[in-house]
Each structure stands twice: as structure tokens, then as C-alpha cells.
Design an enzyme around this catalytic site. Structure first.
Site, PDB file in Angstrom:
ATOM      1  N   ASP A   7       0.892  -1.229   0.086  1.00 42.53           N
ATOM      2  CA  ASP A   7       0.028   0.082   0.061  1.00 42.53           C
ATOM      3  C   ASP A   7       0.953   1.253   0.076  1.00 42.53           C
ATOM      4  O   ASP A   7       1.763   1.612   0.958  1.00 42.53           O
ATOM      5  CB  ASP A   7      -0.796  -0.041   1.450  1.00 42.53           C
ATOM      6  CG  ASP A   7      -1.836   1.242   1.255  1.00 42.53           C
ATOM      7  OD1 ASP A   7      -2.223   1.577   0.188  1.00 42.53           O
ATOM      8  OD2 ASP A   7      -2.004   1.817   2.534  1.00 42.53           O
ATOM      9  N   GLU A  68      -1.258  -1.642  -4.788  1.00 37.80           N
ATOM     10  CA  GLU A  68      -2.336  -0.663  -4.876  1.00 37.80           C
ATOM     11  C   GLU A  68      -2.081   0.317  -5.857  1.00 37.80           C
ATOM     12  O   GLU A  68      -1.053   1.112  -5.849  1.00 37.80           O
ATOM     13  CB  GLU A  68      -2.913  -0.137  -3.509  1.00 37.80           C
ATOM     14  CG  GLU A  68      -4.408   0.435  -3.758  1.00 37.80           C
ATOM     15  CD  GLU A  68      -4.919   0.674  -2.431  1.00 37.80           C
ATOM     16  OE1 GLU A  68      -6.108   1.491  -2.675  1.00 37.80           O
ATOM     17  OE2 GLU A  68      -4.347   0.479  -1.444  1.00 37.80           O
ATOM     18  N   ASP A 141      -2.346   0.863   7.151  1.00 38.60           N
ATOM     19  CA  ASP A 141      -1.634   0.730   5.868  1.00 38.60           C
ATOM     20  C   ASP A 141      -1.140  -0.512   5.851  1.00 38.60           C
ATOM     21  O   ASP A 141      -1.109  -1.334   4.756  1.00 38.60           O
ATOM     22  CB  ASP A 141      -0.353   1.712   5.941  1.00 38.60           C
ATOM     23  CG  ASP A 141      -0.682   3.253   6.065  1.00 38.60           C
ATOM     24  OD1 ASP A 141      -0.989   3.920   5.214  1.00 38.60           O
ATOM     25  OD2 ASP A 141      -0.687   3.681   7.388  1.00 38.60           O
TER      26      ASP A 141
END
Length: 164
Positions: A7, A68, A141
Site C-alpha cells: 500500500d 495498489e 496501511d
């Protein structure tokens, strides 16, 4: 198979490492964050991210990496900083692993919950449940990175089932 989920973020980059066995069962191996101090200059922070990701890659030697894709709707300045961090993550991973996959937030939500509009809390709870964790991984996160890795695990399994 070892899957690393990322992430991206400049101040906090989340990572999650999953092991997927030959039967498709997935378990969490590790998760956490790479932090950079806000008082440092951008190039120094990016170098810190590269070093942190490199250590994760060295420790786990993932077979595949899932990252992502960026999504920002309001603060373009923050989006640009995250884009820098994401670029470092992509470059570091593709050079060291080679098998790199990218997923939008909607694809991740859809893969985990069946609903592309799921909220953050729903995704975190499903991630914890699917990985048989005692609670939602912290910080957020790290939980998001595990969700990215899970999304890839599910997506790659379906690709293998339907490949010719």
C-alpha cells in the site's frame, strides 16, 4: 508461493506478506510499515523507502508483488507525493522480483467483499477474518497491504483456473 502486497505512501508505506500453498490456502507471514520522517527532504525519504522495501524483499523473496494503484480525489499535492513513493516501490520491486501486479481500490474491494463500494472498515475486517487473525492488523496501511496481497491471491487463482 510468497506474495508481497504494498500500500504505497510517502510517510507510511504498508506491506503485507502472504504464503499461498499448493491448495490455495493463504496465511499471513508478516505485515507492517516502512516509515519516513516528514522533516526529511523528498529524495531522502524516497531512498529510505527503497531501502525498506529492499529489506522486505531480501527477507521474504516474494514470488509475486501486488501494489495498489493510486486513487486521490481532493488533495493533488498529497497524490503527487504518494505517486513518487509508488514509483520507487514499483521500480524496486520490478527490478528485484519481476512479477508485479497492480490493482485499483475498487478491484481490491470487489475481490474481498464482492462489493466495489465497501468501506475501509469492512475491508479490514474481511482481511482479518480471511487470514484468521485475532484482530484487524495495525496500522491501517499494513491492513491495506494485506488486502492487496489477498486480492492478488484470489485473482491469480482464478486466472490459473481459466488459463488455456
Amino acid at each position: 508461493m510468497i506474495i508481497l502486497g504494498i500500500d504505497p505512501g510517502l510517510a507510511t508505506l504498508g506491506y503485507g506478506v502472504l504464503h499461498k500453498d499448493k491448495n490455495g490456502n493463504v496465511s499471513a507471514q508478516d505485515y507492517g510499515v516502512v516509515l519516513t520522517p516528514k522533516e526529511e527532504r523528498l529524495p531522502v525519504r524516497l531512498a529510505m523507502l527503497e531501502e525498506g522495501i529492499g529489506k522486505i524483499l531480501d527477507k521474504f523473496s516474494p514470488d509475486e508483488v501486488a501494489v495498489e494503484e493510486l486513487f486521490f480525489s481532493k488533495n493533488v499535492t498529497t497524490g503527487i507525493a504518494v505517486a513518487h513513493a509508488r514509483g520507487v516501490a514499483l521500480l524496486t520491486c520490478v527490478k528485484r522480483c519481476g512479477r508485479l501486479f497492480e490493482y485499483t481500490p475498487m478491484q481490491i474491494k470487489q475481490a474481498l467483499t464482492g462489493y466495489g463500494g465497501a468501506d475501509k472498515r469492512q475491508i479490514q475486517q474481511v482481511t482479518a477474518n480471511l487470514l484468521h487473525l485475532k484482530g484487524i492488523p495495525r496500522p491501517d496501511d499494513a491492513a491495506d497491504a494485506l488486502a492487496v496481497a489477498l486480492c492478488h491471491s484470489f485473482t491469480s487463482r482464478l486466472s490459473a483456473l481459466y488459463s488455456i
